[in-house]
Write a protein that holds these residues in place. Sequence first.
Motif, short mmCIF file in Angstrom:
data_model
loop_
_atom_site.label_atom_id
_atom_site.label_comp_id
_atom_site.label_asym_id
_atom_site.label_seq_id
_atom_site.Cartn_x
_atom_site.Cartn_y
_atom_site.Cartn_z
N GLU A 87 9.24 -58.45 -6.90
CA GLU A 87 8.16 -58.30 -5.92
C GLU A 87 7.15 -57.24 -6.37
OE1 GLU A 87 11.34 -58.28 -5.27
OE2 GLU A 87 11.58 -60.22 -4.23
N ALA A 88 7.65 -56.15 -6.96
CA ALA A 88 6.75 -55.09 -7.41
C ALA A 88 5.85 -55.58 -8.55
CB ALA A 88 7.56 -53.87 -7.86
N VAL A 89 6.43 -56.35 -9.48
CA VAL A 89 5.63 -56.89 -10.58
C VAL A 89 4.62 -57.91 -10.05
CG1 VAL A 89 5.70 -58.17 -12.75
CG2 VAL A 89 7.46 -56.47 -12.25
N SER A 90 5.02 -58.68 -9.05
CA SER A 90 4.13 -59.70 -8.49
C SER A 90 2.90 -59.08 -7.85
CB SER A 90 4.88 -60.53 -7.45
OG SER A 90 5.97 -61.22 -8.05
N ARG A 91 3.02 -57.85 -7.37
CA ARG A 91 1.85 -57.19 -6.77
C ARG A 91 0.75 -56.92 -7.80
NH1 ARG A 91 5.94 -53.70 -4.43
NH2 ARG A 91 6.56 -54.49 -2.39
N LEU A 92 1.12 -56.91 -9.07
CA LEU A 92 0.13 -56.71 -10.13
C LEU A 92 -0.51 -58.01 -10.58
CD1 LEU A 92 1.97 -54.11 -12.40
CD2 LEU A 92 0.22 -53.67 -10.67
N ALA A 93 -0.14 -59.13 -9.96
CA ALA A 93 -0.66 -60.43 -10.38
C ALA A 93 -2.18 -60.50 -10.38
CB ALA A 93 -0.06 -61.54 -9.51
#
Length: 284
Positions: free
Chosen positions: A75-81
């Motif tokens: 989820e944290a990495v997805s916020r950088l999408a």
Amino acid sequence: MVHAFGYFLAMMVGRNQLTCPGNNFVQASATWTWEYAPCLVVFILLYYTMMASFLWWLTLTFGWFLTTVYRWSHEAVSRLAPLFHITAWVLPLVMTVLLLGNKVVGADELTAVCFVVMEKDTNSTFYGLMLGVILPLLLFLLAGIFFLVAGFISVLRIRDLMHHGGKKTEMDRLEKLMVRIGVFVTVYIGPAGVMIGCYIYELTSKPGWKSMADTTCTDCPSPNTAVFMTRVFMFLLIGTLTGVWIWSRKTLQSWVSIPSNLTSLASKLKINISNESMEKNMVV
């Protein structure tokens, strides 16, 4: 697929239309005419997609780095999408415009496409190939390798901890993940390195070819056409193999669900707008 379409477009337009001097964007005047359009479109398709693919490679390895080294959640990495998309799609566009603005784009007689070419009397095209193609590709590739190696070191430490802790099931899953990442690394780094090597060969050898064309030298080195064909094949190979690696059932399902997701988002926005207007009316 879009990159390959650039070559198909060049074939459909024809060698004479792209490589004749009148359509060579390097030697053309500053005044725009539509006879430059085929060369321009082929260049944009080839260069933009090439840079975008290398940036997506870098983005993927950076996500792996954050997940393995800094223990970021999915989820944290997805916020950088959004940042990833802006970087991977906008930066190649800026680089494309800069090369076009500096007029280092022209017809390559050997491959019959338009790309960054070297002219013997212009230093700008030399630096265009160096700064616009070779150095960015090399930088993106080496940065991705750094992120991958750092991630592998962290994963190996986790594997050792699992081994000492007796977590057999978790260790097997981790080893399968390492094998998948290892296959992806081999599939991408090998052809990408060969392709960059072909560009370096062109950078260092092409001035001699230009001199040979203007003299009656019989012993001068001639261009090795196999190198240019290898360069084209390697990039198409990267796209084919990584496509096979990435395109799973889950990926297809996510693409199929895009229309329904957009419809759902539009309905939610419509409901929110309606609620806001009702609240304003009630306040009034």
